[in-house]
Structures are given as C-alpha cells and as structure tokens.
Write a protein that holds these residues in place. Sequence first.
Motif, PDB file in Angstrom:
ATOM      1  N   ALA A  15      -0.847 -10.839 -10.278  1.00 24.27           N
ATOM      2  CA  ALA A  15      -0.044 -10.490  -9.103  1.00 24.27           C
ATOM      3  C   ALA A  15       0.423 -11.707  -8.311  1.00 24.27           C
ATOM      4  CB  ALA A  15      -0.843  -9.564  -8.192  1.00 24.27           C
ATOM      5  N   GLU A  16      -0.168 -12.862  -8.567  1.00 23.27           N
ATOM      6  CA  GLU A  16       0.162 -14.066  -7.806  1.00 23.27           C
ATOM      7  C   GLU A  16       1.154 -14.986  -8.514  1.00 23.27           C
ATOM      8  OE1 GLU A  16      -0.801 -14.561  -4.606  1.00 23.27           O
ATOM      9  OE2 GLU A  16      -1.536 -12.520  -4.868  1.00 23.27           O
ATOM     10  N   THR A  17       1.747 -14.556  -9.629  1.00 18.95           N
ATOM     11  CA  THR A  17       2.724 -15.377 -10.330  1.00 18.95           C
ATOM     12  C   THR A  17       3.968 -14.559 -10.660  1.00 18.95           C
ATOM     13  OG1 THR A  17       1.828 -14.902 -12.524  1.00 18.95           O
ATOM     14  CG2 THR A  17       0.946 -16.843 -11.375  1.00 18.95           C
ATOM     15  N   THR A  18       5.057 -15.280 -10.911  1.00 15.01           N
ATOM     16  CA  THR A  18       6.336 -14.668 -11.262  1.00 15.01           C
ATOM     17  C   THR A  18       6.918 -15.438 -12.434  1.00 15.01           C
ATOM     18  OG1 THR A  18       6.722 -14.071  -8.955  1.00 15.01           O
ATOM     19  CG2 THR A  18       8.649 -14.106 -10.400  1.00 15.01           C
ATOM     20  N   THR A  19       7.525 -14.715 -13.356  1.00 14.33           N
ATOM     21  CA  THR A  19       8.228 -15.352 -14.466  1.00 14.33           C
ATOM     22  C   THR A  19       9.714 -15.321 -14.161  1.00 14.33           C
ATOM     23  OG1 THR A  19       6.527 -14.679 -16.034  1.00 14.33           O
ATOM     24  CG2 THR A  19       8.678 -15.278 -16.945  1.00 14.33           C
ATOM     25  N   LEU A  20      10.322 -16.502 -14.090  1.00 13.12           N
ATOM     26  CA  LEU A  20      11.754 -16.635 -13.848  1.00 13.12           C
ATOM     27  C   LEU A  20      12.418 -17.032 -15.160  1.00 13.12           C
ATOM     28  CD1 LEU A  20      13.621 -18.341 -10.972  1.00 13.12           C
ATOM     29  CD2 LEU A  20      14.154 -18.980 -13.302  1.00 13.12           C
ATOM     30  N   THR A  21      13.431 -16.294 -15.560  1.00 10.28           N
ATOM     31  CA  THR A  21      14.211 -16.612 -16.745  1.00 10.28           C
ATOM     32  C   THR A  21      15.665 -16.716 -16.320  1.00 10.28           C
ATOM     33  OG1 THR A  21      12.688 -15.354 -18.121  1.00 10.28           O
ATOM     34  CG2 THR A  21      14.822 -15.863 -19.082  1.00 10.28           C
ATOM     35  N   TYR A  22      16.347 -17.740 -16.808  1.00 11.49           N
ATOM     36  CA  TYR A  22      17.768 -17.826 -16.521  1.00 11.49           C
ATOM     37  C   TYR A  22      18.530 -18.222 -17.771  1.00 11.49           C
ATOM     38  CZ  TYR A  22      17.569 -22.944 -16.348  1.00 11.49           C
ATOM     39  OH  TYR A  22      17.393 -24.267 -16.662  1.00 11.49           O
ATOM     40  N   SER A  23      19.777 -17.806 -17.783  1.00 11.41           N
ATOM     41  CA  SER A  23      20.688 -18.156 -18.856  1.00 11.41           C
ATOM     42  C   SER A  23      21.987 -18.595 -18.192  1.00 11.41           C
ATOM     43  CB  SER A  23      20.931 -16.957 -19.767  1.00 11.41           C
ATOM     44  OG  SER A  23      21.808 -17.309 -20.806  1.00 11.41           O
ATOM     45  N   ALA A  24      22.338 -19.860 -18.380  1.00 10.14           N
ATOM     46  CA  ALA A  24      23.535 -20.418 -17.740  1.00 10.14           C
ATOM     47  C   ALA A  24      24.586 -20.767 -18.779  1.00 10.14           C
ATOM     48  CB  ALA A  24      23.164 -21.658 -16.937  1.00 10.14           C
ATOM     49  N   HIS A  25      25.803 -20.522 -18.418  1.00 11.64           N
ATOM     50  CA  HIS A  25      26.949 -20.878 -19.251  1.00 11.64           C
ATOM     51  C   HIS A  25      27.892 -21.667 -18.358  1.00 11.64           C
ATOM     52  CE1 HIS A  25      25.520 -17.887 -22.105  1.00 11.64           C
ATOM     53  NE2 HIS A  25      25.359 -17.092 -21.069  1.00 11.64           N
ATOM     54  N   ALA A  26      28.277 -22.856 -18.796  1.00 13.89           N
ATOM     55  CA  ALA A  26      29.144 -23.688 -17.963  1.00 13.89           C
ATOM     56  C   ALA A  26      30.209 -24.372 -18.812  1.00 13.89           C
ATOM     57  CB  ALA A  26      28.326 -24.739 -17.228  1.00 13.89           C
ATOM     58  N   GLN A  27      31.293 -24.677 -18.154  1.00  9.40           N
ATOM     59  CA  GLN A  27      32.395 -25.403 -18.772  1.00  9.40           C
ATOM     60  C   GLN A  27      32.680 -26.612 -17.887  1.00  9.40           C
ATOM     61  OE1 GLN A  27      35.987 -23.101 -18.879  1.00  9.40           O
ATOM     62  NE2 GLN A  27      37.192 -24.733 -19.775  1.00  9.40           N
ATOM     63  N   VAL A  28      32.903 -27.771 -18.505  1.00 13.00           N
ATOM     64  CA  VAL A  28      33.256 -28.967 -17.753  1.00 13.00           C
ATOM     65  C   VAL A  28      34.594 -29.489 -18.262  1.00 13.00           C
ATOM     66  CG1 VAL A  28      30.878 -29.607 -17.232  1.00 13.00           C
ATOM     67  CG2 VAL A  28      31.955 -30.507 -19.277  1.00 13.00           C
ATOM     68  N   GLY A  29      35.294 -30.200 -17.395  1.00 17.17           N
ATOM     69  CA  GLY A  29      36.580 -30.773 -17.764  1.00 17.17           C
ATOM     70  C   GLY A  29      36.745 -32.141 -17.147  1.00 17.17           C
ATOM     71  N   GLY A  30      37.779 -32.840 -17.507  1.00 17.85           N
ATOM     72  CA  GLY A  30      38.039 -34.185 -16.998  1.00 17.85           C
ATOM     73  C   GLY A  30      37.172 -35.206 -17.704  1.00 17.85           C
ATOM     74  N   LYS A  31      36.795 -36.264 -16.994  1.00 11.69           N
ATOM     75  CA  LYS A  31      35.963 -37.312 -17.583  1.00 11.69           C
ATOM     76  C   LYS A  31      34.637 -36.777 -18.097  1.00 11.69           C
ATOM     77  CE  LYS A  31      37.739 -41.282 -15.035  1.00 11.69           C
ATOM     78  NZ  LYS A  31      37.410 -42.350 -14.098  1.00 11.69           N
ATOM     79  N   LEU A  32      34.097 -35.764 -17.402  1.00  8.75           N
ATOM     80  CA  LEU A  32      32.832 -35.174 -17.845  1.00  8.75           C
ATOM     81  C   LEU A  32      32.941 -34.634 -19.262  1.00  8.75           C
ATOM     82  CD1 LEU A  32      31.617 -33.236 -14.684  1.00  8.75           C
ATOM     83  CD2 LEU A  32      30.629 -35.294 -15.672  1.00  8.75           C
ATOM     84  N   ALA A  33      34.043 -33.982 -19.578  1.00  9.10           N
ATOM     85  CA  ALA A  33      34.221 -33.424 -20.918  1.00  9.10           C
ATOM     86  C   ALA A  33      34.402 -34.526 -21.958  1.00  9.10           C
ATOM     87  CB  ALA A  33      35.419 -32.478 -20.942  1.00  9.10           C
TER      88      ALA A  33
END
Length: 183
Positions: free
Chosen positions: A102-120
């Motif tokens: 009861a004292e812990t939490t499981t965090l799951t994430y899924s990220a999708h990103a697009q970059v452009g310019g010099k970063l790409a």
Amino acid sequence: MELTETHSLPVPQARAWQALNDTEILKACIPGCDSIEADGENAYAVGMTAAVGPVKARFKGRMELTEIDAPHTYTIVFEGQGGAAGFSKGSAKVNLEPGENAETTTLTYSAHAQVGGKLAQIGSRLVDGAARKIAGEFFKRFSARLQGGDESQPAQNVAADEETGGEKEEKGKKSWTAWISKS
C-alpha cells in the motif's frame, strides 16, 4: 523517438498523483527546467534548457494534460521550440497502479516524440540517449523528493562528494545535469 519505462515510487498512488500534478515539484525535478506556469485548464507553459550532443538550447513550449482519469492515468501532449536548435513535439501516456504494498506505486509511461531542425540532424541515437538521461535524472529527483529528500540540485551534491571523497560520481567526471546547467 519512442521511450517506455516503469518506475517504482515510494509513496501511495494518491500521493504520487498529487506530486505529478504539482508544478513546484515538477519544476524542481525536471533537469534544466526554469519555469512551469499555468496556461489554461490542464495546460502549462514550460521553459527549460537542454543539451543533446553539441546542440544546446533554451526551449519554450507548452504541455497539456488530456484523457485524465485521476488518480490512474493521463496523457501529456507537448511541443517546444528551441530557436535554431529546432523543435520537439509528442505525447506521453502515464499510468499509475498500486505497487506491491500500500505504500508504493508503479508508474509506467510510454512517450512518443518527434524532433526537427539541428536536433534531428545529430542522429536518433544521441537524441534517444539524452532523453533517457533526462528521464532517469527526473525519476531520481522525483523519488528523492517523495521520500522527503531534495535532489533538485545534484550538481552541488557531486561537488560536495568530490570534496569529501564520496563515491557517488567518479572523480573528475561531471554529472549530466552539471553539463546541461552550464548554459
């Protein structure tokens, strides 16, 4: 770029949800974050400095929380402009579930990103690596903050460890956050 990870948080689900929606906690935990300010309902203007390989820039952007099902899940939709360095945009689905006790939490994430310019132009391996480092540092700070510590200034902690002979960082090497906070 896609990034999916799971982290165990040292607090109950309701507390984890509250912290993930506290702009002061987020500002302190996001590496290079200068500001997070309300910009409408469930929307925020964000300013931060980030470096990916040789490209270092100050990004101004916006994030909006959508598909909110408190205290279980939401989606973060974000976009940011870094001037000549380029842009980023994408989304992250965040899920919170009760942990093993009861004292812990499981965090799951899924990220999708697009970059452009010099970063790409610098390549996806460098961009992916930088994103993983920033996420890792965020969760290190976030967990410490939830436990009552303050990891919002790890660069100062590294310097103190080097002076006292601590072994948190190899002597002569600087942490990722020390490198991106030089700007």
